[in-house]
Scaffold this motif. Structure first.
Motif, PDB file in Angstrom:
ATOM      1  N   THR A   1       0.847  -1.191   0.000  1.00  0.00           N
ATOM      2  CA  THR A   1       0.000   0.000   0.000  1.00  0.00           C
ATOM      3  C   THR A   1       0.882   1.241   0.000  1.00  0.00           C
ATOM      4  OG1 THR A   1      -1.692  -1.184   1.277  1.00  0.00           O
ATOM      5  CG2 THR A   1      -1.869   1.224   1.187  1.00  0.00           C
TER       6      THR A   1
ATOM      7  N   SER B   1       5.109   3.698   2.740  1.00  0.00           N
ATOM      8  CA  SER B   1       4.331   2.600   2.176  1.00  0.00           C
ATOM      9  C   SER B   1       4.238   1.501   3.224  1.00  0.00           C
ATOM     10  CB  SER B   1       4.973   2.058   0.893  1.00  0.00           C
ATOM     11  OG  SER B   1       6.233   1.477   1.172  1.00  0.00           O
TER      12      SER B   1
ATOM     13  N   THR C   1      -5.759  -1.314   4.734  1.00  0.00           N
ATOM     14  CA  THR C   1      -5.186  -2.413   3.953  1.00  0.00           C
ATOM     15  C   THR C   1      -5.855  -3.729   4.319  1.00  0.00           C
ATOM     16  OG1 THR C   1      -3.056  -1.298   3.717  1.00  0.00           O
ATOM     17  CG2 THR C   1      -3.064  -3.684   3.444  1.00  0.00           C
TER      18      THR C   1
ATOM     19  N   THR D   1      -9.577  -4.127   3.091  1.00  0.00           N
ATOM     20  CA  THR D   1      -9.852  -4.446   1.681  1.00  0.00           C
ATOM     21  C   THR D   1     -10.359  -5.873   1.529  1.00  0.00           C
ATOM     22  OG1 THR D   1      -7.554  -5.120   1.271  1.00  0.00           O
ATOM     23  CG2 THR D   1      -8.107  -2.813   0.857  1.00  0.00           C
TER      24      THR D   1
ATOM     25  N   HIS E   1      -2.357  -2.024  -3.401  1.00  0.00           N
ATOM     26  CA  HIS E   1      -3.580  -1.319  -3.036  1.00  0.00           C
ATOM     27  C   HIS E   1      -3.389   0.182  -3.228  1.00  0.00           C
ATOM     28  CE1 HIS E   1      -3.973  -5.030  -0.343  1.00  0.00           C
ATOM     29  NE2 HIS E   1      -4.882  -5.144  -1.294  1.00  0.00           N
TER      30      HIS E   1
ATOM     31  N   CYS F   1      -5.832   3.705  -0.651  1.00  0.00           N
ATOM     32  CA  CYS F   1      -6.127   2.869   0.507  1.00  0.00           C
ATOM     33  C   CYS F   1      -5.446   3.424   1.762  1.00  0.00           C
ATOM     34  CB  CYS F   1      -5.653   1.439   0.212  1.00  0.00           C
ATOM     35  SG  CYS F   1      -6.420   0.195   1.231  1.00  0.00           S
ATOM     36  N   GLU F   2      -5.411   4.753   1.871  1.00  0.00           N
ATOM     37  CA  GLU F   2      -4.722   5.368   3.013  1.00  0.00           C
ATOM     38  C   GLU F   2      -5.539   5.308   4.296  1.00  0.00           C
ATOM     39  OE1 GLU F   2      -5.057   6.838   0.049  1.00  0.00           O
ATOM     40  OE2 GLU F   2      -3.007   6.682  -0.640  1.00  0.00           O
TER      41      GLU F   2
END
Length: 435
Positions: free
Chosen positions: A115, A129, A238, A241, A401, A404-405
């Motif tokens: 991510t 990340s 993350t 999802t 991803h 997707c923060e």
């Protein structure tokens, strides 16, 4: 591999090619017919044929696989058209059908998720990340960029999920509970039906004192479950999802916690929770299953479009009629199509009760998913994890991803979708293609 020839159906390499323009090789009677050559239909055909029933698969398209299919969309680029990862195919099927012998080759996805953050960075540093994989030490280091507390909690979180999944396993390979048989009928019928309770009993015993935890994850929103464990938004998003992918739901929807658990129920080469890529794309799964079915003697046909199911005076299925008028009779008919297609389009209306049709009409097939297949001239190079000379890094081997923060991004995308609008900031999980 499966090949398509000018005058033949898609067949396993080395097998006799059957003509598309005629029904050559198609028998007038089989013990069992399977409508649709998706991977589930092919598995059913393999087991039926292995069990001694002469079986035929009738696939509408020119290629087998259904959702698990590989096709060359752009010249030189092959894609998994729909499904893109493997995990939930039960290990017993691998073993029973000897899929490795029939060409199935897997590559474990490790790391699992990458991510990249949409941020300017901190004190001149590049954007952050988050990479997660099977290495718990690496996971803690990665999570520690966002929260030391979450880094400490993550091993316990994964152990908790594994404990719940371990208890669920007896249900996955057992038959569904025969409730009518248990509650009515003769003593012999009830005793036979009672055997279907065994997996459920094992499940309850396996859960033990964790029954309340299982009930919660089964019914609660994923946000409630994740908030009990973590504080950092990138980690929660993350993980969330897996609670929404493929479903018209959001992390705050009751029951989305189960979808999260569902995605760790799989197994790949004896590793619980592992996911992997298939050599040749997901069509490689269908091809291996089809070769197994053919090795037992099953007949597999493509470009055979079923018009309707033949139903006898006793209201039992007796075969099918193709759209070209060809009748094929059988003792058993299985459908790999959806319940809606099977009972609304393929089955005569007078063979089904109004109550049953009403139940079929109420099945919700709503999906928020759009899959876009893109041919790239080079690998993406992320500011959060740059790679020199566009060489592949570990993060290129996993699900990436984007957007997707935070969980709020997923929630907003969902709200826009249910209001009929494309999401302004859609969650984008990226897969892989090969050239």
């Amino acid at each position: 591999m499966w090949t398509r020839r000018a005058r033949g159906t898609a067949t396993a390499a080395g097998k006799v090619t059957r003509s598309r323009s005629s029904n050559a090789g198609l028998k007038p009677h089989y013990d069992a017919l399977v409508i649709g050559g998706g991977h589930n239909g092919l598995v059913a055909a393999a087991y039926l044929q292995k069990g001694g029933l002469k079986t035929a698969v009738l696939e509408k398209r020119h290629v087998l696989g259904g959702a698990a299919v590989s096709e060359e969309i752009f010249p030189g680029f092959h894609f998994s058209r729909c499904s893109y990862l493997l995990s939930l195919l039960r290990p017993q099927i691998y073993k029973d059908l000897d899929l490795k012998k029939h060409g199935l080759k897997l590559y474990k996805r490790d790391p699992h998720a990458f991510t990249p953050m949409l941020e300017e960075g901190v004190s001149g540093a590049p954007p952050r990340s988050l990479t997660l994989g099977s290495d718990l030490a690496m996971n803690r280091q990665e999570i520690g960029k966002f929260s030391k507390k979450d880094a400490q909690a993550y091993p316990d979180f994964t152990a908790h999920l594994e404990k719940l999944v371990e208890a669920v396993y007896p249900l996955l390979d057992g038959p569904p509970v025969n409730i009518p048989g248990v509650t009515s009928g003769s003593l012999r019928t009830r005793l036979a039906a009672a055997k279907t309770l065994i997996p459920a009993v094992k499940f309850g015993l396996g859960l033990g004192k964790n029954i309340p935890d299982f009930y919660e994850i089964l019914t609660a929103p994923a946000t409630k479950f994740l908030n009990q464990w973590f504080e950092s938004e990138p980690l929660k998003a993350t993980l969330a999802t897996d609670a929404v992918i493929g479903a018209m739901t959001s992390p705050s929807t009751p029951g989305s916690g189960y979808v999260l658990l569902h995605h760790v129920m799989g197994e790949l080469e004896m590793e619980r929770g592992a996911w992997g890529y298939v050599e040749g794309g997901m069509g490689g799964v269908s091809q291996a299953i089809a070769r197994a079915a053919q090795s037992y003697g099953a007949d597999i046909f493509t470009e055979k479009d079923v018009g309707h199911v033949l139903v006898g005076s006793d209201q039992a299925a007796r075969g099918v009629v193709l759209k070209d008028g060809t009748e094929i009779h059988s003792q058993v008919v299985l459908s790999n199509a959806t319940a809606y297609v099977t009972f609304k389009h393929l089955t005569p209306k007078d063979a089904l009760s109004p109550e049953f049709i009403k139940a079929v009409d109420q099945i919700d097939y709503t999906s928020p998913v759009t899959k876009i297949n893109v041919a790239l001239d080079k690998l993406p190079n992320f500011l959060a994890r740059p790679t020199p000379d566009h060489k592949p890094g570990p993060h290129h081997q996993c699900s990436i991803h984007l957007n997707c923060e935070s969980i709020e991004v997923l929630e907003t995308a969902y709200k826009e979708a249910i209001n009929g609008r494309p999401s302004a900031s859609s969650f984008l999980p990226t897969g892989r293609c090969w050239k």
